[in-house]
Design a protein around this motif. Structure first.
Motif, short mmCIF file in Angstrom:
data_model
loop_
_atom_site.label_atom_id
_atom_site.label_comp_id
_atom_site.label_asym_id
_atom_site.label_seq_id
_atom_site.Cartn_x
_atom_site.Cartn_y
_atom_site.Cartn_z
N MET A 229 45.65 34.77 37.14
CA MET A 229 46.39 35.21 38.33
C MET A 229 45.57 34.92 39.59
SD MET A 229 47.79 38.98 39.22
CE MET A 229 49.48 38.93 38.71
N VAL A 230 44.27 35.11 39.53
CA VAL A 230 43.40 34.82 40.67
C VAL A 230 43.30 33.31 40.86
CG1 VAL A 230 41.08 35.07 41.64
CG2 VAL A 230 42.08 36.94 40.31
N TRP A 231 43.15 32.57 39.77
CA TRP A 231 43.00 31.11 39.83
C TRP A 231 44.21 30.44 40.49
CZ3 TRP A 231 39.05 27.93 39.30
CH2 TRP A 231 39.30 26.57 39.16
N GLU A 232 45.40 30.99 40.29
CA GLU A 232 46.62 30.39 40.83
C GLU A 232 46.80 30.64 42.33
OE1 GLU A 232 49.65 32.00 38.36
OE2 GLU A 232 49.14 30.70 36.68
N GLN A 233 46.01 31.51 42.93
CA GLN A 233 46.12 31.81 44.36
C GLN A 233 45.48 30.69 45.19
OE1 GLN A 233 47.80 34.64 45.46
NE2 GLN A 233 48.23 34.77 43.27
N THR A 234 45.82 30.62 46.45
CA THR A 234 45.24 29.64 47.36
C THR A 234 43.72 29.82 47.40
OG1 THR A 234 47.23 29.73 48.71
CG2 THR A 234 45.27 28.79 49.73
N ASN A 235 42.98 28.74 47.27
CA ASN A 235 41.51 28.73 47.24
C ASN A 235 40.96 29.59 46.11
OD1 ASN A 235 41.30 27.03 49.50
ND2 ASN A 235 41.47 28.77 50.88
N HIS A 236 41.75 29.86 45.08
CA HIS A 236 41.36 30.67 43.92
C HIS A 236 40.82 32.03 44.37
CE1 HIS A 236 41.90 26.87 41.98
NE2 HIS A 236 40.85 26.35 42.55
N THR A 237 41.43 32.58 45.42
CA THR A 237 40.97 33.84 46.01
C THR A 237 42.10 34.86 46.05
OG1 THR A 237 39.44 32.61 47.41
CG2 THR A 237 39.92 34.86 48.06
N PHE A 238 41.79 36.05 45.60
CA PHE A 238 42.69 37.19 45.65
C PHE A 238 42.01 38.17 46.60
CE2 PHE A 238 45.07 40.73 43.74
CZ PHE A 238 46.26 40.12 43.44
N ALA B 138 38.84 39.24 44.75
CA ALA B 138 38.18 38.47 43.70
C ALA B 138 38.23 36.99 44.06
CB ALA B 138 38.85 38.70 42.36
N LEU B 139 37.22 36.27 43.61
CA LEU B 139 37.12 34.82 43.82
C LEU B 139 36.69 34.20 42.51
CD1 LEU B 139 36.82 32.26 45.63
CD2 LEU B 139 34.50 33.01 46.09
N VAL B 140 37.40 33.16 42.08
CA VAL B 140 37.07 32.47 40.84
C VAL B 140 36.59 31.07 41.20
CG1 VAL B 140 37.94 31.61 38.65
CG2 VAL B 140 38.78 33.78 39.55
N LEU B 141 35.39 30.75 40.75
CA LEU B 141 34.82 29.41 41.00
C LEU B 141 34.59 28.70 39.68
CD1 LEU B 141 32.13 30.31 43.69
CD2 LEU B 141 34.36 29.29 44.07
N GLY B 142 34.90 27.42 39.66
CA GLY B 142 34.61 26.59 38.50
C GLY B 142 33.38 25.74 38.80
N ASP C 121 32.61 23.97 42.31
CA ASP C 121 33.36 24.59 43.40
C ASP C 121 32.40 25.26 44.38
OD1 ASP C 121 35.75 23.87 42.30
OD2 ASP C 121 36.20 25.85 41.46
N THR C 122 32.81 25.27 45.64
CA THR C 122 32.03 26.00 46.67
C THR C 122 32.93 27.06 47.27
OG1 THR C 122 32.64 24.38 48.34
CG2 THR C 122 30.54 24.05 47.23
N PRO C 123 32.40 28.23 47.51
CA PRO C 123 33.23 29.31 48.06
C PRO C 123 33.63 29.01 49.51
CG PRO C 123 30.95 30.03 47.89
CD PRO C 123 31.04 28.68 47.25
N GLN C 124 34.83 29.43 49.88
CA GLN C 124 35.30 29.31 51.24
C GLN C 124 34.64 30.38 52.10
OE1 GLN C 124 37.54 26.92 52.35
NE2 GLN C 124 37.28 26.06 50.31
N VAL C 125 34.37 30.07 53.32
CA VAL C 125 33.73 31.03 54.22
C VAL C 125 34.78 31.79 54.99
CG1 VAL C 125 32.15 31.32 56.14
CG2 VAL C 125 31.72 29.59 54.42
#
Length: 50
Positions: free
Chosen positions: A5-14, A39-43, A46-50
């Motif tokens: 559910m988190v992965w499917e969100q924009t930028n993999h961010t809930f 929550a943020l899911v990184l593979g 991947d780099t986290p969005q600021v």
């Protein structure tokens, strides 16, 4: 809620979502409270969005 559910969100961010807390054994009891959740899911790579 699962990780998909988190992965499917924009930028993999809930981000800043309200979750309803309830008693699974007594579904008629209504809401027990709320939890603000992020929550943020990184593979790999991947780099986290600021």
């Amino acid at each position: 809620m699962d990780i998909g559910m988190v992965w499917e969100q924009t930028n993999h961010t809930f981000s800043n979502k309200w979750l309803l807390l309830s008693d699974p054994d007594d579904t008629m009891a209504g809401a027990k409270g709320y939890l603000k959740f992020s929550a943020l899911v990184l593979g790999p790579g991947d780099t986290p969005q600021v």
